[in-house]
Design a protein around this motif. Sequence first.
Motif, PDB file in Angstrom:
ATOM      1  N   UNK A 107       0.677  -1.272  -0.029  1.00  0.00           N
ATOM      2  CA  UNK A 107       0.080   0.083   0.099  1.00  0.00           C
ATOM      3  C   UNK A 107       0.918   1.204   0.047  1.00  0.00           C
ATOM      4  N   UNK A 108       1.703   1.332   0.939  1.00  0.00           N
ATOM      5  CA  UNK A 108       2.775   2.429   0.765  1.00  0.00           C
ATOM      6  C   UNK A 108       3.523   2.453  -0.397  1.00  0.00           C
ATOM      7  N   UNK A 109       3.927   1.529  -1.224  1.00  0.00           N
ATOM      8  CA  UNK A 109       4.805   1.577  -2.281  1.00  0.00           C
ATOM      9  C   UNK A 109       3.682   2.218  -3.573  1.00  0.00           C
ATOM     10  N   UNK A 110       2.462   1.709  -3.618  1.00  0.00           N
ATOM     11  CA  UNK A 110       1.543   2.100  -4.424  1.00  0.00           C
ATOM     12  C   UNK A 110       1.091   3.743  -4.162  1.00  0.00           C
ATOM     13  N   UNK A 111       0.873   4.026  -2.944  1.00  0.00           N
ATOM     14  CA  UNK A 111       0.642   5.349  -2.348  1.00  0.00           C
ATOM     15  C   UNK A 111       1.579   6.385  -2.960  1.00  0.00           C
ATOM     16  N   UNK A 112       2.845   5.877  -3.112  1.00  0.00           N
ATOM     17  CA  UNK A 112       4.113   6.877  -3.254  1.00  0.00           C
ATOM     18  C   UNK A 112       3.733   7.636  -4.639  1.00  0.00           C
ATOM     19  N   UNK A 113       2.953   7.066  -5.488  1.00  0.00           N
ATOM     20  CA  UNK A 113       2.753   7.311  -6.692  1.00  0.00           C
ATOM     21  C   UNK A 113       1.728   8.680  -6.519  1.00  0.00           C
ATOM     22  N   UNK A 114       1.165   8.789  -5.741  1.00  0.00           N
ATOM     23  CA  UNK A 114      -0.053   9.818  -5.522  1.00  0.00           C
ATOM     24  C   UNK A 114       0.477  11.040  -4.723  1.00  0.00           C
ATOM     25  N   UNK A 115       1.497  11.082  -3.840  1.00  0.00           N
ATOM     26  CA  UNK A 115       2.041  12.030  -3.014  1.00  0.00           C
ATOM     27  C   UNK A 115       3.134  12.598  -3.540  1.00  0.00           C
TER      28      UNK A 115
END
Lengths: 205, 658, 124
Positions: B215-223
């Motif tokens: 989840x953190x790895x994927x959310x890195x794209x959005x922040x």
Amino acid sequence: MAAGTDTLHDSYQWQTRTNRLGFWLFFLSEVFIFGGLLVARFFLWGGTRPDLPQIPPLLLTVALLLSSFFMFRAEMAIATDDRKTFTRSLLLTAVLGSIFFLGVMFVEWGFTVENGQLVLGNHIKPTDGVYGAVFYGMTGLHALHVISGVIGILLVWNLGRKGHFSAERHWGVEATAIYWHYVDLVWVFFYPALYLIGTAVGHGH
Amino acid sequence: MRVLKLGLVRGLLGGIMGWLFGFALVIGARLALGLPAKWNPNLVADTSTVWRFLATAFAPYEPAMVVGAIFFAIGFMIGVGAVTDWLKWARGIETPFHHGARIPGTPEWARYFNVDYSHKVIGVQYGITGILLLGVGGTLAMIFRLQLAQPELNFVQPDAFNTMISAHGMIMIGAILLGVGAMSNYLVPLMIGANDMAFPRLNAFAFWINVPGALLLSSAMFIGGWNTGWTGYPPLSSQAPLGVQYFFLGVFFIGLSSILGSLNVIVTTITMRSPGMSLFRMPIFVWAAFATSIIQLTATQLIGLSFLMVLMQRIMGMGFFDPGGPVWYEVDKWVGGGNPILFQHLFWFYSHPAVYVFILPGLGIISELLPVFSRKPLFGYKWVAMSSMAIALVGFLVWAHHMFVSGMSNFLRVPFMMSTLLVAVPTGVKFFSWLGTLWGGRIEYKTPMLFALGAISVFLIGGLTGPPLGTVATDMNLTDTYFVVGHFHATMFGGFVFPFFAALYYWFPKATGRMYNERLGQLHFWLMTPAFWVMSLGQIFVGTHGMRRRIASYEFELGIGDAQMMVTIAGFVIFTSVLIMLANLFVLSWRAQRAGANPWRSRGLEWQVPSPMPEMTYATTPIVVGEPYDYGKPGSTYVQFAPAPLAPALGAGVTGGD
Amino acid sequence: MENLFLIFILLPVVVGGGVLVGAWLLTRIMPGDGKVDSAKVAAAKAAVPARGPEYVELTANRKKAYRVGYVMLLVLAVLTVAEIAVSLGLNSVALLFIVNILEAAAILVVFMHIKSVWTSKETH
């Protein structure tokens, strides 16, 4: 079959042996992260080291080695059913470990405020180039292991004084003990790498 | 609130609470000390679009974001219940182990969304999560392949392109690690005749820590994304947008899972083998998983360390990789002196052995399947077993071949070139063994076998493009071109993707009791394999014609537009064929015919019990009496079952006290 | 200056107080409410006869184990002094490294009883 038991793999002896193997493999794994930090130290500092006060780290090293002695004593005590020595030695280990941890935090690191900004650094700051970076990296990762070890020792002490362990069943004590000795072992290499090896380089401000 | 009975939902709630707690803790401490909440007051959120707002709003609070993410993982693990038993132990409460659902009365499907200690459930959890991540990474690849289909397109903006290729790289690596975890967790206990892993609770923990990691790895794209590629080299990563921090932390947690999971595999292999199963009677996949685990256990710490160092450099100003000031030997004060080359050494010390983590289990699967479908003994069993170990060990000595042109000391080049070329020897042993096994066999071209053969063909492309990259003289010209991309994708598809699909088709009837649709399986293969050849050779072609890695656009004058278009089309064909497989396995198969206990006539232990397997796989202890791969030898047996469950003393006696 | 006071006085108080409160809470929330579980102690004691040959053996083992601890303490003290002496006097990294290895080996072998990993005999 909804539920079942596995007689061969449920015995305390079998589990202790397996746990022990697993724990040692974990140590082997940790060797690489601590070794990596040592590599970073020699790569970046080479034949130099920051000029830091020598007496406090020596005292802290003595405290840590002493705590390891008491941890060994505690484990031997429970293995031979000496409950009073067991709980007392555990408490002493925890106290000495806490002294080490607080000593690193407040003497070696120290907290100060400069220009309204909270900064670490009685003697050396994390921002002091590679010297600060490697110093804080090595002591920080080690201190993290120390504080988790102290928490583990306190938990074991609490269970121990309620009669949870016996001469026959004390894997919990053994696990905490070898973890604590391992933390000590790492410091045996970190202490000279940080404070003894190389020519001292002063703070040229 | 029935939905709260699902561990995943509780975990997500716990994670969000943990994140808020960690974020508030740091900001609160700053405010209490009379400091402003923002570290960098010049950074202002851009409110023009939601996307821009997300990308800019969090940047001034970077240290709080990092602490929040760490507490996110802790909160998730507490919420999902992966540490419940350990917390009980700390309080002196014993939790006896029972096979079966952990919470009595849980429906079968819900076990997969809860913490469950059965290695079969955990294996499936790993597999499904891995396939989901494979889908995310694949979708990203499809998007940026459109951008690359023609020269000088403007379909994806350069920043977004950088984020996408970086995310594609690391998400795929996460997916592969999860796939490797799926195979080793599901298969190793089955193959050695054990009912579970040595540490079931640790096994569950090692799976679930992947979820916050992913989840953190994927959310890195959005922040804010990050523009460093999957390698995250400083100094670029030390000044990249905020997303790089979540990328580091995501990798950190997935790496933790690698370490703990591999520890479990090693202990299981050493202590839980069936009576009579000596080391050289283990199935070849167990050898491969064992060799893989040795790498994962040790080397993974160093990618964690290298990323942690950049993370600390960003939030604490610890200048590990910041050369600053004068060069180090002139330093007489504590300024600068950092060296980015150190990062590359630490990083590649993991990341090169990591590619053997990705391929060794797959190569083990190939060696596992060929004898079954050729009805012949595995050629050179001991050599194959030892070649896995040799690849794992030599793999530790080759890392600097990634750094031939990065400015490391010149004298290191030739030794690392030689050790790199040495890897070809044990890999060649494997190829000889595969050919020797196929030679003169009565080959059945079922889908798993097709994928194993496809894997060999594809891995051959990857293998043959390796030496030009490992040789200093040619690498000087080929480095950072699409040739590297072609080489890497061929090894990953040949070493992981094809064997993983083969394993899915092969063990699917065992796991579910249903047979997949053979025709659709063949269709999948005949779409995917030629498409992959086109894609791989196309990538190699454009690489040798001047196409560089990690750039969002290229010039008309290179004259590679048509080849790039072929690569893109082939990529879409592969994507579609994988969708066919998913439909075949997970949708159509529920109405498919039942598979028997042993549809492939395999000698393996797990094929001697009914499909799907009972909760306790081996109610009666299997005893190994022969060699694992003696197909076609009359009268040979591999395994017998004891008449009744063995008592501990008898069990210890038969194993000879290993 | 106020900030300095805040950190040097308040932080130790907060950290120390937190540890104390935590330890107190630990003893409260634990099952058995901090009381000794007499049944468990009795069961453990019953496993070892009060007097007799086993008890004698146990005490002998205990004494021996404690003695090993004291010897180790001495060894570690000597090696630490040697470490300091080497670094101050000889300034030889190689020698320092040898002293370190000795110290680490002593800890591994005696304190951590590394042998128990591969010996199959189980003592507890």
